[in-house]
Design an enzyme around this catalytic site. Structure first.
Site: not given
Ligand code: ASP
Length: 340
Positions: A12, A57
């Site tokens: 994010t 991720s």
């Molecule tokens: N979906 C995102 C990821 O894990 C959530 C984050 O970055 O906090 O890449």
């Protein structure tokens, strides 16, 4: 001037909203630099390595863990510390795995990210990144204060292999209830020095073998025999069994017989608790006494993330199931506390 190596994997922190669909998609590191012009004014010489592709991720894979570990190995001597920008969803798995792959680490490896993209006004990204950089460069008597893999989020530094993502809504996304916070950032960064790993006398070794033949059996009242057997019979070397309370399970004879047959066939079954705080204590109740007798392994107070990645690491290193069974129950990187 401190030399810091930044590995940007995605998450994010560097995402932007797709104007058409409205979903967050990963973007390149320039976005981070554009939103943090102060970066170039600081007392750091930063080298940025961006992964290709940059990922959310949730798409993390074992071969990317190996790439990260080898990047740190190849740049180990030239840098004071390492910051890995990573999505929070699987950050605890990556931090745990890196703690196992990077043995005898004498420099900080700090994973961080954010809950809001760096371009948003209320973002937590700037603070997280700046604090991660400060911790990655912190030294005392010429030695790095942090000599292990950690997660920095919302002003708290956690041991990587003790943490898990517990909140998808608040800035305080991580916790490590079975191990104290390693540092807290306020006006000063205060380190919990007694709780830190000290690898000063250890040799740094980067491991790069991972064997992901691991499965998970999460118990619940009413779970069907067929469900249990499909997991136990899957093509894996080890099974993480998530049990109740202090490591308890149902005592039905068919269940214990299935577990026993699975162990007899050469597989390891590791008992970890569904509780986030506390430890497995095999034999404390009648409902775990039989498990010990048939050779179920004790996962003590390991997190789920640590149990999974430690098994993958040990299996990559060791061909003998008995050796994996031995080391999974030992504390090798500060990931478990023994209670017997
Ligand atoms: N979906 C995102 C990821 O894990 C959530 C984050 O970055 O906090 O890449």
């Amino acid at each position: 001037m401190y030399n810091i190596f930044i590995i940007y994997t995605g998450g994010t922190i560097g995402m932007v909203k797709d104007p058409e669909s409205g979903t967050f998609i990963p973007f390149d590191f320039e976005l981070i630099q554009k939103n943090l012009p102060d970066l170039s004014r600081l007392n750091y010489k930063l080298t940025i390595h961006s992964f290709v592709p940059i990922i959310d991720s949730s798409n993390m894979k074992p071969h990317i863990w190996v790439q990260m570990a080898e990047l740190i190995r190849d740049n180990y001597e030239r840098y004071d510390g390492f910051v890995i920008l990573h999505g929070s969803d699987t950050m605890a798995f990556s931090a745990s795995m890196l703690s196992f792959l990077l043995e005898g680490l004498q420099k900080p490896v700090i994973l961080s990210g954010s809950q809001l993209p760096i371009g948003e006004i209320r973002t937590d990204a700037r603070e997280n990144l700046m604090t991660a950089l400060e911790i990655a460069s912190a030294k005392k008597n010429g030695k790095s204060i942090i000599q292990e893999v950690c997660i920095l989020f919302d002003n708290k530094l956690f041991r990587g292999n003790r943490s898990f993502k517990y909140n998808s809504d608040k800035f305080e996304a991580f916790r490590s209830p079975n191990y104290p916070v390693l540092a807290e950032a306020g006006i000063h960064i205060r380190y919990n020095e007694e709780m830190l790993l000290d690898n000063t006398d250890n040799e740094f070794i980067c491991h790069n073998q991972i064997d992901n033949r691991v499965a998970v059996l999460k118990l619940f009242p009413g779970i069907r025999k067929e469900t249990i057997e499909s997991v136990l019979n899957s093509d894996v070397r080890s099974i993480v069994m998530e049990t109740f309370g202090t490591g308890n399970t149902m005592t039905d004879q068919w269940f214990l017989d299935s577990l026993s047959a699975c162990i007899q066939s050469g597989k390891n079954i590791l008992d970890i608790s569904q509780c986030k705080v506390g430890s497995v204590e095999l034999g404390r109740y009648e409902t775990s006494q039989g498990l010990k007798a048939i050779g179920i392994l004790n996962g003590y107070d390991m997190t789920f993330e640590s149990a999974i990645t430690k098994l993958m690491y040990l299996q990559g290193e060791l061909s003998s199931q008995a050796d994996v069974a031995h080391y999974i129950q030992q504390n090798i990187r500060g990931e478990l506390t023994k209670n017997d």
